[in-house]
Design a protein around this motif. Sequence first.
Motif, PDB file in Angstrom:
ATOM      1  N   UNK A   4     -13.252  -3.102  -2.356  1.00 44.87           N
ATOM      2  CA  UNK A   4     -12.375  -2.085  -1.779  1.00 44.87           C
ATOM      3  C   UNK A   4     -11.247  -2.804  -1.051  1.00 44.87           C
ATOM      4  N   UNK A   5     -10.200  -2.087  -0.730  1.00 48.11           N
ATOM      5  CA  UNK A   5      -9.098  -2.689   0.005  1.00 48.11           C
ATOM      6  C   UNK A   5      -9.544  -3.137   1.395  1.00 48.11           C
ATOM      7  N   UNK A   6     -10.365  -2.315   2.033  1.00 48.33           N
ATOM      8  CA  UNK A   6     -10.849  -2.660   3.372  1.00 48.33           C
ATOM      9  C   UNK A   6     -11.692  -3.931   3.337  1.00 48.33           C
ATOM     10  N   UNK A   7     -12.606  -4.006   2.349  1.00 47.29           N
ATOM     11  CA  UNK A   7     -13.466  -5.182   2.257  1.00 47.29           C
ATOM     12  C   UNK A   7     -12.656  -6.440   1.989  1.00 47.29           C
ATOM     13  N   UNK A   8     -11.639  -6.341   1.120  1.00 54.61           N
ATOM     14  CA  UNK A   8     -10.792  -7.500   0.847  1.00 54.61           C
ATOM     15  C   UNK A   8     -10.000  -7.907   2.087  1.00 54.61           C
ATOM     16  N   UNK A   9      -9.501  -6.905   2.830  1.00 50.12           N
ATOM     17  CA  UNK A   9      -8.738  -7.215   4.039  1.00 50.12           C
ATOM     18  C   UNK A   9      -9.599  -7.958   5.057  1.00 50.12           C
ATOM     19  N   UNK A  10     -10.865  -7.597   5.138  1.00 50.89           N
ATOM     20  CA  UNK A  10     -11.780  -8.298   6.054  1.00 50.89           C
ATOM     21  C   UNK A  10     -11.970  -9.747   5.648  1.00 50.89           C
ATOM     22  N   UNK A  11     -11.741 -10.033   4.362  1.00 52.31           N
ATOM     23  CA  UNK A  11     -11.828 -11.405   3.863  1.00 52.31           C
ATOM     24  C   UNK A  11     -10.470 -12.113   3.897  1.00 52.31           C
ATOM     25  N   UNK A  12      -9.496 -11.442   4.498  1.00 50.29           N
ATOM     26  CA  UNK A  12      -8.173 -12.034   4.614  1.00 50.29           C
ATOM     27  C   UNK A  12      -7.277 -11.837   3.413  1.00 50.29           C
ATOM     28  N   UNK A  13      -7.657 -10.948   2.486  1.00 52.43           N
ATOM     29  CA  UNK A  13      -6.853 -10.683   1.286  1.00 52.43           C
ATOM     30  C   UNK A  13      -6.149  -9.335   1.447  1.00 52.43           C
ATOM     31  N   UNK A  14      -4.853  -9.362   1.634  1.00 51.90           N
ATOM     32  CA  UNK A  14      -4.063  -8.149   1.783  1.00 51.90           C
ATOM     33  C   UNK A  14      -3.339  -7.856   0.473  1.00 51.90           C
ATOM     34  N   UNK A  15      -3.692  -6.758  -0.153  1.00 56.03           N
ATOM     35  CA  UNK A  15      -3.052  -6.376  -1.414  1.00 56.03           C
ATOM     36  C   UNK A  15      -1.952  -5.352  -1.164  1.00 56.03           C
ATOM     37  N   UNK A  16      -0.927  -5.318  -2.007  1.00 55.18           N
ATOM     38  CA  UNK A  16       0.099  -4.284  -1.869  1.00 55.18           C
ATOM     39  C   UNK A  16      -0.521  -2.890  -2.023  1.00 55.18           C
ATOM     40  N   UNK A  17       0.014  -1.942  -1.277  1.00 53.87           N
ATOM     41  CA  UNK A  17      -0.372  -0.542  -1.442  1.00 53.87           C
ATOM     42  C   UNK A  17       0.902   0.294  -1.414  1.00 53.87           C
ATOM     43  N   UNK A  18       1.598   0.312  -2.545  1.00 50.63           N
ATOM     44  CA  UNK A  18       2.897   0.988  -2.581  1.00 50.63           C
ATOM     45  C   UNK A  18       2.752   2.505  -2.547  1.00 50.63           C
ATOM     46  N   UNK A  19       3.823   3.199  -2.178  1.00 51.60           N
ATOM     47  CA  UNK A  19       3.801   4.662  -2.196  1.00 51.60           C
ATOM     48  C   UNK A  19       3.694   5.182  -3.626  1.00 51.60           C
ATOM     49  N   UNK A  20       3.128   6.363  -3.781  1.00 54.61           N
ATOM     50  CA  UNK A  20       2.977   6.946  -5.109  1.00 54.61           C
ATOM     51  C   UNK A  20       4.349   7.322  -5.670  1.00 54.61           C
ATOM     52  N   UNK A  21       4.691   6.708  -6.798  1.00 56.22           N
ATOM     53  CA  UNK A  21       5.906   7.064  -7.530  1.00 56.22           C
ATOM     54  C   UNK A  21       5.580   7.485  -8.969  1.00 56.22           C
ATOM     55  N   UNK A  22       4.358   7.152  -9.414  1.00 52.65           N
ATOM     56  CA  UNK A  22       3.927   7.452 -10.785  1.00 52.65           C
ATOM     57  C   UNK A  22       2.635   8.261 -10.709  1.00 52.65           C
TER      58      UNK A  22
END
Length: 416
Positions: A4-22
């Motif tokens: 999950x995004x939260x789990x990755x962030x806890x491991x120091x991995x921040x992924x892009x989360x762009x606004x919905x355009x599609x």
Amino acid sequence: MKLSRTALALQGVELPKPPVRIVHLGLGAFHRAHQAWYTQHAADGAQWGIAAFSIRSAAASAALAPQDGLSTLVQRGVEDVFDVLWPVVEVGDGSSAAGRHRIVELLASPETAIVSLTITEAGYQPGSPALELLAEGLLARERAGAEPISLLPCDNLRSNGERLRLVLTDALRAAEPGWLDSGQHHFVSTSVDRITPRTTAADRRTVELATGWEDAAPVVTEEYTSWVLQGIESFPLGRPHWEDAGARFVTDIQPWEQRKLWMLNGAHTFLALAGQLRGHQTVAEAIADPELLAGVRGFWAEVVPQLPVEVEAEAYAEQLLDRFANPRIEHRLAQISQDSVAKLQERVVPVWLAERGQGRSGAAALSIVEAWCRAMLAGVRSVDAADPGIDAALSEPEPRYALLTLVDSEIAKESR
């Protein structure tokens, strides 16, 4: 640990989360392996979030929702390459009341620039849930005064942009009698190519062992990928720069879609039907069968003369043989043979008609339709939107003729 995004962030991995355009209808493995992958690899991909909704089954949305839309892509070549796909930032079940409401809301939003679809051939039939949802959403958009939108079908249909325009126009008029087509929305024809088999439990275990993440919906695909789109000017509200990932924009998509539909998909349909009759389960097994390989080559010998030189059909054929033979892509024949009636009409009948129109027999194309008849008569069946018609044909005094008629009346007449 669950992905999950939260789990990755806890491991120091921040992924892009762009606004919905599609907004995407038809959430499944292929969409993520193809359109989401291209968006992720566009230089401006971090500006383009995708809200993806399941239509026929809620399984994908149920698996991806707890993962915040993330999934692992496994590119299966000599070795596996693992990557986390992040463009899908919202998922939902389009068959639920809440999901339907959210789709309409997003389609009416001025921030939404593109609607893409992978709803299979059956989704373009009148009355399909996807068409009804699109009609409801576009009517809401027009009432809201939002600007015209780009519609991007990514299914294996000839002239899929024009096909969508025609059937959606009918759906809009059914939803709102008196609706007038102002021609404001943009329909983009596309040709998509990336073999993406159904994910298995073994694939999920492989991902967890290799990455340490428990992913309920990874995607396994091949290294090869291709995306051809007609009309670079058809995106008034913008689009990701998909060319960065290798997408190609052309003025005439017909020869490219014919190459893909007839050569890859047509051969797949033949292997799925004849292969199951010969006891095979995967494409790799079937193409290793000398008799089936000869059948594929015979069909391609009818296809190649129909295509222009610039699509390099003969070189593409050799590429396909390598791709089909990849034993690490477990593409199940039973999956490919679903909705065979519509697939035969799109992938095989046009080749037969072209051959007959040029004074040749079209025997190889006809043999694929005959393989389907044998499979139906032998009870080797997969789910098909035409099942009621197949059942009725099988109950006729001349079931073979009735089955052929279901696919194409001209073929039936000439084969009687």
